[in-house]
Design an enzyme around this catalytic site. Structure first.
Site, short mmCIF file in Angstrom:
data_model
loop_
_atom_site.label_atom_id
_atom_site.label_comp_id
_atom_site.label_asym_id
_atom_site.label_seq_id
_atom_site.Cartn_x
_atom_site.Cartn_y
_atom_site.Cartn_z
N HIS A 84 38.16 64.85 37.81
CA HIS A 84 38.78 66.07 37.31
C HIS A 84 37.70 67.11 37.02
O HIS A 84 36.61 66.76 36.56
CB HIS A 84 39.55 65.80 36.01
CG HIS A 84 40.78 64.97 36.18
ND1 HIS A 84 41.27 64.57 37.40
CD2 HIS A 84 41.63 64.46 35.25
CE1 HIS A 84 42.37 63.86 37.21
NE2 HIS A 84 42.61 63.77 35.92
N ARG B 204 46.96 70.50 39.92
CA ARG B 204 46.67 69.31 40.72
C ARG B 204 46.03 69.77 42.04
O ARG B 204 46.52 70.70 42.70
CB ARG B 204 47.96 68.55 41.02
CG ARG B 204 47.72 67.17 41.61
CD ARG B 204 47.14 66.19 40.62
NE ARG B 204 48.07 65.87 39.54
CZ ARG B 204 47.74 65.11 38.50
NH1 ARG B 204 46.50 64.61 38.39
NH2 ARG B 204 48.62 64.85 37.55
N CYS C 190 42.67 62.30 30.02
CA CYS C 190 41.43 62.28 30.79
C CYS C 190 40.80 63.66 31.00
O CYS C 190 39.68 63.75 31.50
CB CYS C 190 41.64 61.58 32.13
SG CYS C 190 43.10 62.09 33.03
N SER D 178 53.94 42.67 40.22
CA SER D 178 52.54 42.32 40.48
C SER D 178 52.19 40.90 40.08
O SER D 178 51.10 40.42 40.41
CB SER D 178 51.62 43.30 39.73
OG SER D 178 51.81 44.62 40.18
N GLY E 112 44.77 60.64 39.02
CA GLY E 112 45.35 60.73 37.69
C GLY E 112 46.84 60.43 37.67
O GLY E 112 47.40 60.10 36.62
N THR F 105 46.74 45.79 37.19
CA THR F 105 46.69 46.09 38.62
C THR F 105 46.73 47.58 38.93
O THR F 105 46.65 47.98 40.08
CB THR F 105 47.84 45.38 39.36
OG1 THR F 105 49.08 45.82 38.79
CG2 THR F 105 47.73 43.87 39.23
#
Length: 338
Positions: free
Chosen positions: A243, A236, A130, A42, A161, A13
């Site tokens: 990204h 960030r 990533c 969840s 992210g 999820t």
């Protein structure tokens, strides 16, 4: 004919888990049985796959019985607990957390770069950070022609992210700022709307964050260059998905930018988007939803005669995570390593 696999997804999820389910369907991965696993919070919800609704179950030590392949996208702490259980149950585990990436016996894989590392797996495989995925995708084909000697990379990382809460925080803070209200930060140490924060993961004693150190060690491992000089700064930014990376790379010999464009234009997993005179260059908005890593602004580094400067954008949820996870699984099947 490829046999169907019993697949389990832990963290189904979450943002990566949801994207993973879409990618498995888009790429027609041979899923036979499917179990969607998450936290107790969840459990009981449902998710759709290939026109069928599947109930989300709470993850327990018994969740992996009968699974051939387990994808795990949870925190490192939870991954440390669950990955061994899944492997002991007989599944091949592909993990998205930081927990296993630097373990010597665990392959850390971007299939376009080092798929051969899968041959030595012991049931556990890791996918990289990533930001590392697009970095090595773009540098590896150049490195094979002219060895990379030094990398300076600055990353501009989207809030996805961090997860759902960060996305909602950006939305709420943006609304509040436009309405003249205050919306105190909960996820990040400072407001993220209309701001940039040079703080991704905790700081170490050397002044680098854990994310920055991660980029150094993971890039070295994937490229097989344990002494490669790398410095990273992670920031960030108020972007939902995608990204971006500003990369300055020094080679053993001068590398002509035109040749670099040709090489990258033929590299798997990479798309050259590079005509600055016409305002053509990668952006996170353009990269969102694309499974290729976009690279542009390829030019000489004016500070280094053997250097190039690049600008890269990549969907952090897709090729930065979910797509790479599925590609690893596809490579395992193609190489008969399941």
């Amino acid at each position: 004919m490829t046999r169907s696999l019993n697949v389990a997804i832990v963290g189904a999820t979450g943002m990566v888990g949801r994207e993973l389910l879409k990618v498995l369907e888009e790429r027609r991965f041979p899923v036979g049985g499917l179990r969607l696993l998450a936290s107790a919070r969840s459990a009981g919800s449902s998710m759709r796959f290939r026109g069928q609704d599947y109930a989300v179950e709470e993850t327990t030590p018994r969740s992996f019985a009968g699974a051939d392949l387990v994808f795990i996208s949870v925190s490192s702490q939870v991954s440390r607990e669950l990955v061994p259980l899944a492997a002991q149950a007989g599944a091949v585990v592909i993990d998205d957390s930081k927990a296993w990436r630097l373990e010597p016996h665990v392959p850390l894989v971007v299939p376009e770069v080092n798929a051969e590392a899968l041959a030595g797996h012991r049931g556990i495989i890791a996918t990289p950070n990533c930001e590392v995925v697009p970095l090595v995708l773009c540098l590896w084909p150049l490195h094979r022609l002219d060895p990379v000697r030094r990398i300076v990379v600055d990353t501009y990382q989207s809030v996805s992210g961090t997860g759902w809460a960060a996305v909602e925080e950006l939305k709420e803070q943006t609304r509040a700022a436009l309405e003249g209200r205050e919306s105190p930060p909960q996820v990040y140490p400072h407001p993220i709307a209309f701001n940039v924060i040079p703080h991704v993961e905790p700081f170490g004693e050397d002044g680098y964050t854990r994310e920055e150190t991660t980029i150094v060690h993971e890039t070295r491992k994937i490229m097989g260059e344990p002494e490669l000089a790398i410095s990273a700064t992670c920031v960030r930014v108020p972007v939902m998905v995608g990204h971006s990376l500003a990369v300055h790379v020094e080679f053993e010999r001068p590398f002509d930018p035109h040749r670099a464009r040709e090489v990258l234009g033929e590299a798997p997993g990479v798309k050259v988007v590079d005509d600055p005179a016409r305002a053509v260059y990668p952006t996170p908005l353009q990269a969102a939803g694309d499974d290729l890593c976009l690279v542009g602004r390829i030019r000489r580094d004016a500070s280094c005669e053997r250097g190039l400067a690049l600008w890269i954008a990549c969907d952090n949820l897709r090729k930065g995570a979910a797509v790479n996870l599925v590609q690893i699984a596809e490579e395992l099947l193609a190489r008969k390593l399941m």
